[in-house]
Design a protein around this motif. Structure first.
Motif, mmCIF file in Angstrom:
data_model
loop_
_atom_site.group_PDB
_atom_site.id
_atom_site.type_symbol
_atom_site.label_atom_id
_atom_site.label_comp_id
_atom_site.label_asym_id
_atom_site.label_seq_id
_atom_site.Cartn_x
_atom_site.Cartn_y
_atom_site.Cartn_z
ATOM 1 N N TYR A 79 -8.527 109.037 94.549
ATOM 2 C CA TYR A 79 -8.480 107.829 95.376
ATOM 3 C C TYR A 79 -9.625 106.913 94.962
ATOM 4 N N ALA A 80 -9.298 105.760 94.399
ATOM 5 C CA ALA A 80 -10.298 104.881 93.781
ATOM 6 C C ALA A 80 -11.445 104.485 94.709
ATOM 7 N N PRO A 81 -11.190 104.092 95.974
ATOM 8 C CA PRO A 81 -12.326 103.724 96.840
ATOM 9 C C PRO A 81 -13.327 104.861 97.039
ATOM 10 N N HIS A 82 -12.830 106.093 97.171
ATOM 11 C CA HIS A 82 -13.745 107.227 97.313
ATOM 12 C C HIS A 82 -14.538 107.456 96.032
ATOM 13 N N ALA A 84 -15.382 105.253 93.836
ATOM 14 C CA ALA A 84 -16.379 104.180 93.719
ATOM 15 C C ALA A 84 -17.600 104.472 94.584
ATOM 16 N N ARG A 85 -17.382 104.984 95.790
ATOM 17 C CA ARG A 85 -18.513 105.319 96.658
ATOM 18 C C ARG A 85 -19.300 106.490 96.098
ATOM 19 N N THR A 98 -10.466 110.520 87.488
ATOM 20 C CA THR A 98 -9.450 110.444 88.534
ATOM 21 C C THR A 98 -8.520 111.648 88.481
ATOM 22 N N ALA A 207 -5.709 102.471 104.513
ATOM 23 C CA ALA A 207 -5.676 101.228 103.733
ATOM 24 C C ALA A 207 -4.299 101.064 103.071
ATOM 25 N N ASP A 209 -3.481 100.775 100.103
ATOM 26 C CA ASP A 209 -3.317 101.493 98.839
ATOM 27 C C ASP A 209 -3.320 103.010 99.021
#
Length: 419
Positions: A79-82, A84-85, A98, A207, A209
């Motif tokens: 999951y891209a947002p995770h 990134a964090r 990923t 979200a 996405d």
């Protein structure tokens, strides 16, 4: 906090762990703690790949970065947002993926840290072991009792370390509590009362996405056992540890009684675990009242220990003259009613004596877990007793779920793997 203060705090924490884990009975009651606190040897840092950079994964990364012997060499999340964090927490240049298989195939790791949804733990553990890596995995171990056993068997067969995240086993307050219980200070332990009460739905916003199953996986039966695997497994480990025994059977009732939002897992559970000699652990967890929060009450014939609150209470406290007690209360800022008259009969209300403190660590025990894991990986030898505690805690939580689902008392399984 500067580096010198950080090191002093760390040394103070480890000194408390060492003090709490030595003494009569503790060599068998908590052998992992002494091994973990014995010291970090000089050498290259153990290279960890963290899979799952959601809230829990990021908390683990922050603790790994505090250790003296481990480093985050790679992170992975689909999951891209995770992801990134997660990148924001690690040094620039740390590899990110990923795809979990791609992280394993890229090499350059000594071990993986698994902080993904429960239903993924077993398969990701097997993949890491097959790649020749050691494994640190979040609790609970797996979604089924069979998979929990398979994880143990596969790790032992591969001669790799498998460690499960139970941070209370490294907490100086819990270790001090276990030491005092082993010394007989609270007499014969006949009951543990444990609860974890919250007032929140556990449902998170989704979200555009993402999917609900991806974000709110704890609410789906095939992904999680809800309160039992996400919360109860911690406290059932504590109960088994203080009882120094395993349950013989469990009965319970579970329901979706408040959050009727389409979830599949219970939001309210109540269970009784029987132990040899007629002893019991009584466990409750719910999601619509936080008054009593998270606590364990270790009840013996001579006293009670509440490790979550860091207090020990005697069944027969020394009498203190009323005026002297009032003076102590004023000095300590405690307020309580002062009886000056009343009825000749009183109900048996809870005893309100303040007890005495067990001490409290100021350093995060999750860090010590990883330093212990790092040394275990370096030596190729697991911390003694740790996997056994974690395995039986996961079995207890999953057996409790089965008892609630069936509406029957279930005996402890006789076909578990040897640990």
């Amino acid at each position: 906090m500067n580096e010198r203060d950080f090191d002093l705090t760390r040394r103070g924490f480890i000194d408390r762990v060492l003090a709490a884990s030595t003494g009569i009975g503790m060599a068998t009651a908590a052998p992992w703690a002494m091994a973990a606190a014995a010291g970090v040897e000089r050498g290259d840092r153990v290279r960890l790949g963290v899979v799952g950079t959601g809230d829990r994964g990021r908390a683990l990364i922050q603790n790994i970065l505090k250790t003296k012997n481990c480093t985050v060499a790679a992170i992975c999340d689909s999951y891209a947002p995770h992801l990134a964090r997660g990148r924001a927490l690690v040094p620039a240049g740390t590899r990110s993926f990923t795809d979990y298989r791609a992280m394993l195939d890229a090499r350059g790791l000594d071990a993986v840290v698994i902080a993904t949804p429960l239903d993924m733990h077993a398969s990701q553990t097997f993949m890491a072991l097959d790649a020749g890596l050691h494994v640190w995995c979040e609790k609970a171990m797996a979604r089924t009792i069979a998979d929990c056993g398979a994880m143990v068997a596969r790790a032992r067969g591969a001669h790799k370390v498998l460690q499960i995240g139970h941070q209370r086993m490294f907490h100086p307050t819990y270790l001090a509590a276990r030491k005092r219980a082993a010394a007989g200070e609270i007499g014969t332990i006949t009951q543990v009362r444990a609860s974890w009460h919250r007032n929140k739905s556990w449902r998170r916003p989704v979200a555009p996405d993402a999917t609900d199953r991806q974000i709110n996986w704890r609410l789906y039966r095939d992904r999680s056992a809800g309160l039992m695997t996400e919360l109860a497994t911690h406290q059932l480990q504590v109960a088994n540890w203080f009882m120094d025994a395993l349950p013989t059977r469990v009965m319970g009732s579970g329901s979706i009684c408040f959050w009727k939002d389409g979830r599949e897992v219970y939001d309210h559970v109540a269970l009784v675990f029987d132990y040899p000699g007629g002893r019991k652990t009584i466990y409750t967890s719910l999601l619509n009242n936080a008054r009593y929060g998270c606590e364990e009450q270790i009840q013996g014939s001579k006293g009670t220990i509440e490790p979550e609150l860091g207090r020990i209470y005697s069944e027969d406290p020394n009498a203190v003259p009323a005026l002297q007690q009032m003076q102590c209360d004023v000095a300590a800022g405690n307020k309580r009613a002062v009886p000056i008259g009343g009825a000749t009969w009183f109900p048996e209300l809870p005893v309100r004596t303040p007890g005495t403190p067990l001490g409290w660590g100021e350093y995060d025990e999750t860090m010590l877990q990883f330093e212990g894991f790092g040394e275990a990986v370096r030596k190729g030898r697991e911390l003694p007793g740790l996997l056994k505690e974690a395995y039986y805690a996961s079995v207890a939580s999953l057996l409790g779920e089965q008892a609630m689902d069936s509406g029957r008392a279930l005996d402890w399984p006789k076909d578990l793997v040897a640990v």
